[in-house]
Design a protein around this motif. Structure first.
Motif, PDB file in Angstrom:
ATOM      1  N   GLN A 226       7.632   7.223  -1.568  1.00  0.00           N
ATOM      2  CA  GLN A 226       8.158   8.308  -0.741  1.00  0.00           C
ATOM      3  C   GLN A 226       9.300   9.038  -1.466  1.00  0.00           C
ATOM      4  O   GLN A 226       9.346  10.268  -1.488  1.00  0.00           O
TER       5      GLN A 226
ATOM      6  N   ARG B 246       6.230   1.271  -0.859  1.00  0.00           N
ATOM      7  CA  ARG B 246       6.048   2.473  -0.062  1.00  0.00           C
ATOM      8  C   ARG B 246       7.275   3.392  -0.159  1.00  0.00           C
ATOM      9  O   ARG B 246       7.154   4.611  -0.312  1.00  0.00           O
TER      10      ARG B 246
ATOM     11  N   ARG C 266      -0.052  10.231  -3.466  1.00  0.00           N
ATOM     12  CA  ARG C 266      -1.095   9.290  -3.076  1.00  0.00           C
ATOM     13  C   ARG C 266      -2.310   9.403  -3.977  1.00  0.00           C
ATOM     14  O   ARG C 266      -2.891   8.391  -4.385  1.00  0.00           O
TER      15      ARG C 266
ATOM     16  N   GLN D 112       5.640  -4.723   0.353  1.00  0.00           N
ATOM     17  CA  GLN D 112       4.834  -3.569   0.704  1.00  0.00           C
ATOM     18  C   GLN D 112       5.734  -2.385   1.068  1.00  0.00           C
ATOM     19  O   GLN D 112       5.556  -1.272   0.564  1.00  0.00           O
ATOM     20  N   GLN D 113       6.699  -2.643   1.906  1.00  0.00           N
ATOM     21  CA  GLN D 113       7.578  -1.568   2.337  1.00  0.00           C
ATOM     22  C   GLN D 113       8.377  -1.025   1.169  1.00  0.00           C
ATOM     23  O   GLN D 113       8.583   0.190   1.048  1.00  0.00           O
TER      24      GLN D 113
ATOM     25  N   LEU E 264       0.690  -2.931  -2.751  1.00  0.00           N
ATOM     26  CA  LEU E 264       0.463  -1.942  -1.698  1.00  0.00           C
ATOM     27  C   LEU E 264      -0.291  -2.522  -0.518  1.00  0.00           C
ATOM     28  O   LEU E 264      -0.122  -2.095   0.617  1.00  0.00           O
TER      29      LEU E 264
ATOM     30  N   THR F 156      -4.212   1.987   4.549  1.00  0.00           N
ATOM     31  CA  THR F 156      -3.059   1.106   4.334  1.00  0.00           C
ATOM     32  C   THR F 156      -1.911   1.469   5.267  1.00  0.00           C
ATOM     33  O   THR F 156      -1.128   0.606   5.657  1.00  0.00           O
ATOM     34  N   ASP F 157      -1.817   2.750   5.610  1.00  0.00           N
ATOM     35  CA  ASP F 157      -0.792   3.125   6.595  1.00  0.00           C
ATOM     36  C   ASP F 157      -1.065   2.449   7.926  1.00  0.00           C
ATOM     37  O   ASP F 157      -0.174   1.856   8.531  1.00  0.00           O
TER      38      ASP F 157
ATOM     39  N   SER G 195      -0.342  -1.177   8.046  1.00  0.00           N
ATOM     40  CA  SER G 195       1.046  -1.611   7.880  1.00  0.00           C
ATOM     41  C   SER G 195       1.823  -1.542   9.192  1.00  0.00           C
ATOM     42  O   SER G 195       2.962  -1.993   9.259  1.00  0.00           O
TER      43      SER G 195
END
Lengths: 245, 245
Positions: free
Chosen positions: B168, B164, B201, B160-161, B152, A208-209, A212
């Motif tokens: 984080q 994320r 994760r 999505q961001q 995700l 997914t990283d 993106s």
DNA sequence: GCCTCGTGTGTACGGTTGTTCACATCTTGT
DNA sequence: ACAAGATGTGAACAACCGTACACACGAGGC
């Protein structure tokens, strides 16, 4: 009743049906001398071609940012340059198409594994090599992997389960390979499986990283590569010091 | 050419518009004496209530197995028992609604963290406790977390961001707590952050496991709990033996 | 030759969707 | 009391959707 409704048509009538005319864009390849009775020539294709085109069309749309769950039959057939009705010749509905895609996903994953096995010959470079191979495969099958990432939390239970199974299979193959390479020999079978599952999950998350970011962003890409290898290294150190009770 | 092919029909008009009538199911609470000029009474609600109802309606549909990306405005308003037009009073489009949900997600996650901090006092039970708390929160906010899992790999870059970022933030808070508990003190800040990211994760992936089973399946649930703790244990062992260069 | 299959095509129906408009109603500040 | 603004409502429109049906072809076996 409703089918031959032209001319007078005493029935429910008076409904301006501006012909549905499914937006056949510019492509209109009417072989000129073959049109009879207002029916154009049938495009000749090798068997299964339309089917493949439909799958590819779905992947293209997914790769273009759409989510698979939001795709419609008409949309996919439009992208495949095929008439909507044709869809039903090959799939019952979109879920059916999705399941077929999952099958093909298995093929891609197996190909990746084969390449990894061929290239990773000695253990010291194992992780960097494997991660690099993974990243390359993702780059060259971007749409496929996007579909996979979407499907993991997707709409259809069946698709979800299918992807999950592929991952599990992948993990157990990995465990096999590690056994053959005489790595982590002190782990019980169960614990080794566990460790491999954790590895696969970690890599899947990195997926997914990768997805993106822009495919050309080399800088970010090496960052992800580095991060993923560090993750894996930490897991392997953990597995190395793990004591199977 | 093919568009106006019918009977007389001079203009385009003469179109039978059978009233759109947005399917207001059984709820119709027309305060009887207040109807004037064919307009029913406006429901009185506390400010922002409709807005909340719309968000909740979206979550309900997601919890019912639909994917957020495939939801439509009409569908959501129908579920919220509100007229479609009302939607635009609060959101510009579905993406906008999704972003608002992500914000609220932050609140849920912070609540979870607070509870974990209050309950996990000594390090020996740290992992079992934390995992248990996480699982409980997922169970009682199932729809929310389903939305998160979907997002995700979702349609909207922004959503999505957002998710994320929440993850984080969560990871860095976790690193903070570990520092305060005097755990993994030999790791550099950077490496500790890395380890925490890996932990988050891993837990996030377990989320999809939990969501894929029935909420009442206690047996599977404890299996997942156990698996997740083992994953975390392995990561911590790895972190423990990690040498920050 | 003919007949049957698998597949591609055109047309159509009835339903849903996103969005706009004009209007009704409630709340709040003055 | 009243104006202003936020919020809810009903109707409408044009576009699009899934699906059904009947027909048109090409290839294969007989």
């Amino acid at each position: 009743m409703y089918t031959q409704g032209f001319g007078v048509s005493t029935g429910d009538l008076s409904r301006i049906t501006r012909f549905d005319s499914y937006d056949r864009s510019v492509h209109s390849r009417d072989h000129p001398e073959r049109v009879r009775k207002g029916m154009t020539t049938q495009k000749r294709r090798r068997p299964g071609e339309t089917r493949d085109m439909l799958m590819e069309a779905a992947l293209t749309l997914v790769g273009r940012g759409r989510h698979f769950a939001s795709l419609g039959i008409r949309e996919v057939t439009r992208q495949a340059e095929v008439v909507p009705t044709s869809f039903y010749r090959h799939f019952r509905n979109m879920d059916d198409l999705g399941l077929t895609l999952v099958d093909e996903l298995g093929v891609v994953l197996r190909g990746m594994m084969r390449e990894a096995r061929a290239n990773v010959l000695h253990a010291d470079k194992l992780m960097d090599e494997s991660v690099a191979i993974f990243v390359n495969h993702v780059q060259s099958n971007r749409n496929f992997f996007t579909f996979m990432a979407q499907g993991l939390a997707g709409e259809s239970q069946a698709i979800q389960q299918g992807i999950r199974n592929e991952m599990q299979f992948f993990a157990s193959e990995l465990a096999n390979d590690l056994r053959n390479l005489r790595l982590l020999t002190h782990l019980s079978d169960e614990d080794l499986d566990m460790a491999c599952e954790l590895v696969v999950r970690t890599v899947a998350f990195s997926l997914t990283d990768i997805l993106s970011i822009s495919p050309e962003d080399e800088e970010e890409l090496t960052r992800i590569r580095r991060q993923t290898t560090r993750f894996l290294r930490m897991i392997f150190i953990g597995a190395d010091h793990w004591q199977s009770s």
